[in-house]
Design an enzyme around this catalytic site. Structure first.
Site, mmCIF file in Angstrom:
data_model
loop_
_atom_site.group_PDB
_atom_site.id
_atom_site.type_symbol
_atom_site.label_atom_id
_atom_site.label_comp_id
_atom_site.label_asym_id
_atom_site.label_seq_id
_atom_site.Cartn_x
_atom_site.Cartn_y
_atom_site.Cartn_z
ATOM 1 N N ASP A 58 42.383 -4.052 -37.242
ATOM 2 C CA ASP A 58 43.706 -4.200 -37.849
ATOM 3 C C ASP A 58 44.059 -5.663 -38.156
ATOM 4 O OD1 ASP A 58 45.820 -2.818 -38.912
ATOM 5 O OD2 ASP A 58 47.000 -2.801 -37.059
ATOM 6 N N ARG A 87 54.089 -4.694 -40.745
ATOM 7 C CA ARG A 87 55.139 -5.191 -41.647
ATOM 8 C C ARG A 87 56.050 -6.178 -40.938
ATOM 9 N NH1 ARG A 87 57.074 0.789 -42.859
ATOM 10 N NH2 ARG A 87 54.851 1.039 -42.469
ATOM 11 N N LYS A 133 49.329 5.795 -30.672
ATOM 12 C CA LYS A 133 48.450 6.533 -31.586
ATOM 13 C C LYS A 133 47.625 7.547 -30.793
ATOM 14 C CE LYS A 133 47.517 2.845 -34.985
ATOM 15 N NZ LYS A 133 47.986 3.516 -36.215
#
Ligand code: BES
Ligand code: ZN
Ligand code: ZN
Length: 468
Positions: free
Chosen positions: A258, A321, A247
Site C-alpha cells: 500500500d 486519502r 480488513k
C-alpha cells in the site's frame, strides 16, 4: 549486467537477433539456416547455433502495437536463458530505434531483479556485458535504459519488502541514502516536527502503530529559478490492516504494497536526478502504518488536517486519502508547483472498474489528461480517465465536521476518494490524481505470488520530460 555500444557485430560470437513479425528477410544475412522455426511473433524466441557453435537468439518483436512493451520480450529472453550466457553477449541493434534500444536495456535490467532478497541462500548472478551493435551513437539511450531499469528494480524491491522491515522510518532512510548517493535534497519529518507543522491527518492514521509516521520531502532543483515545476505526492502506507475497520484476513499480507504510490515518487525523483534533467521537482511521501491498537484512531472520530479542515472518520480503512490530504495541502501551501500529481493505491473500487490494465485518472485539466493518456499508451503504463461529476460530491458531506472520509455507500468509490483529495488541492489548475491500486502490484510470469510491477516509473518520468 553492464551495457556498452560497439560498432559492428561479430557473428562468430554469441548474439541476440531481434526481428519483427514476418520480417525475417531483414536479418537473413546473419542466419545460419534458411528457414528457422520462427516468425518474429511478440515475446517468442528461438535458439540457433552459428558456425562456431556460438549462440544466436532470434527474438520476436511482434508488430508495431507491441513497441510500447518491447522490454517484456527482452526480459523474458534474459530471465529464461541468461544462466547459459557467457560473459559477453551482443544485441544486433541496427534495426532498432532509440526507443526500442532503451526498452531493450530496461527489459534486460528488469530480468536482473532478485525477488528472493530475504532467502538465506542467495541465487548467484553471472556478470554479463551486453554490447549493442549499431552504426549510430547510442550511448545516451543505453544510459537512460540502464538507470530506468535500475530504478524500476529498486522500487519493486521496496514494494515487495515485508512490512516489519519497511516501516515509515525505513522509507525515510531509503530516501536519505538515495538523496546522498544521487545528489539531491531530502528531509524526513518525524513525529515532533509533524505535530509542530500540523500534519494531523498523517498523525491520526499512524496513531495505532509503534512504527511512527513520517513525511519525506525530496527536492531536485537544478534550475536557476527556484520555482518548482512539478510536485509529486505519494501514499506511503507501509501496511494497511484497515485499522479498527479491519480488513478480512484473506490476502491481507498483500497490503504491504500500500506504499506503491510512495515508491513511484521516491523512484522518479531519484531517476530524474540520475538523468540530470533540467527541471525542478519535489517529491512528498506521506507514510504511516494503519494498525490496530488501543491508540488507533476510530470510526466516529473527528480529526484535524494540515489544511485546517476537519474530517469525520467513517471508515478507518479509507486512510490513504487522509495522509494524501496532508501531502497535497503541504504542496499547494508551501511548494506552489506548476503541476501537481499524486499517486496512490487508493481504492478497491478502481480495481473492480479497470482491473489490472490501467490506473484510474482523475483531473479537471483535459490537456494534462490527454498528455498523460498518450504517454501511458507509449510506455504501456496506461491510464483511464474516470468522472469527477459535481453530483457525487454530496457523498462527502458530514453533519458535524467539514467533510467525512467515506460515503458509506458501495458506489463510485474511486471517484469519491478523488473528490475527497480535490478538497485539499485549493482548486489547483494542474492537478492529476492517479489511483494505481490495480496496477502497482499483481501477478507476473516471474513469481508464484503477487509482486510489484514497477508501474509508474516510465509514465511519470516521460510526463516530466514532456514539461522540460
Ligand atoms: N489500500 C486500500 C486500497 C487497495 C485495495 C489497494 C486493493 C490495493 C488493492 C485502501 O486503503 C482501502 O482500503 N480502500 C477502501 C476504502 C473504503 C473503506 C472507503 C476500499 O477501496 O475498499
Ligand atoms: Zn485502507
Ligand atoms: Zn490503503
Amino acid at each position: 549486467m553492464t551495457y556498452k555500444h560497439s560498432k559492428s557485430l561479430d557473428i562468430t560470437k554469441d548474439f541476440i537477433l531481434p526481428c519483427r513479425k514476418d520480417e525475417l528477410d531483414s536479418i537473413k544475412e546473419f542466419l545460419p539456416i534458411e528457414n528457422p522455426d520462427f516468425d518474429g511473433s511478440f515475446s517468442t524466441h528461438q535458439l540457433l547455433y552459428g558456425t562456431q557453435g556460438n549462440r544466436i537468439y532470434l527474438i520476436g518483436l511482434g508488430e508495431e502495437k507491441h513497441n510500447s512493451q518491447l522490454e517484456k520480450t527482452f526480459q523474458k529472453l534474459a530471465f529464461e536463458t541468461q544462466k547459459y550466457w557467457n560473459k559477453n553477449i551482443q544485441v544486433y541493434a541496427e534495426n532498432l530505434t532509440e526507443d526500442d534500444i532503451k526498452k531493450a536495456v530496461i527489459g534486460l535490467k528488469m530480468a536482473q531483479y532478485a525477488i528472493g532478497e530475504f532467502k538465506s541462500k542467495k541465487e548467484k548472478t553471472n556478470k554479463i556485458t551486453v554490447s549493442f551493435t549499431s552504426s549510430k551513437t547510442i550511448k545516451n539511450v543505453l544510459n537512460e535504459g540502464k538507470y530506468t531499469g535500475e530504478t524500476i528494480n529498486r522500487i519493486k524491491a521496496l514494494v515487495d519488502s515485508p512490512p516489519n522491515i519497511k516501516t515509515p522510518e525505513f522509507l525515510g532512510k531509503w530516501a536519505e541514502k538515495s538523496a546522498k548517493d544521487t545528489d539531491y535534497k531530502c528531509s524526513v519529518l518525524k513525529h515532533k516536527e509533524l505535530k509542530k507543522q500540523g500534519f494531523e491527518a498523517v498523525l491520526s492514521v499512524g496513531k495505532g502503530s509503534v512504527n511512527k509516521p513520517v513525511v519525506i520531502i525530496t527536492e531536485y532543483t537544478p534550475k536557476k529559478s527556484k520555482k518548482i515545476d512539478i510536485a509529486l505526492v505519494g501514499k506511503g502506507i507501509t501496511f494497511d490492516s484497515g485499522g479498527l475497520s479491519i480488513k478480512p484476513s484473506t490476502n491481507l499480507h498483500y497490503m504491504k504494497s500500500d506504499m506503491g504510490g510512495a515508491a513511484v515518487v521516491l523512484g522518479v525523483v531519484e531517476l530524474i536526478a540520475k538523468l540530470k534533467l533540467d527541471i525542478n521537482i519535489v517529491g512528498i511521501v506521506c507514510s504511516a502504518e494503519n494498525a490496530v491498537d488501543a491508540e488507533s484512531y476510530r470510526p466516529g472520530d473527528v480529526i484535524n488536517s494540515y489544511s485546517g479542515k476537519t474530517i469525520e472518520i467513517i471508515d478507518t480503512d479509507a486512510e490513504g486519502r487522509l495522509v494524501l490530504a496532508d501531502g497535497l495541502s503541504y504542496a499547494v501551501k508551501n511548494i506552489e508547483p506548476e503541476y501537481l500529481i499524486d499517486l496512490a493505491t487508493l481504492t478497491g473500487s478502481v480495481v473492480r472498474t479497470l482491473g489490472y490494465e490501467a490506473a484510474g485518472m482523475f483531473t479537471h485539466n483535459e490537456e494534462m489528461a490527454k498528455t498523460m493518456s498518450e504517454i501511458g499508451y507509449k510506455v504501456h503504463e496506461r491510464v483511464w480517465q474516470l468522472p469527477m461529476f459535481e453530483e457525487y460530491k454530496s457523498d462527502l458531506h458530514s453533519d458535524i465536521a467539514d467533510l467525512r472520509n467515506f460515503s458509506g455507500k458501495p458506489l463510485t468509490g474511486a471517484t469519491n476518494a478523488a473528490q475527497f483529495l480535490e478538497s485539499f488541492t485549493e482548486e489547483h489548475k494542474n492537478w492529476i490524481h492517479l489511483d494505481i491500486a490495480g496496477v502497482s502490484f499483481g501477478s507476473s510470469p516471474y513469481a508464484k505470488m503477487k509482486s510489484a510491477s514497477g508501474y509508474g516509473i516510465q509514465l511519470i518520468t516521460e510526463f516530466i520530460k514532456s514539461k522540460i
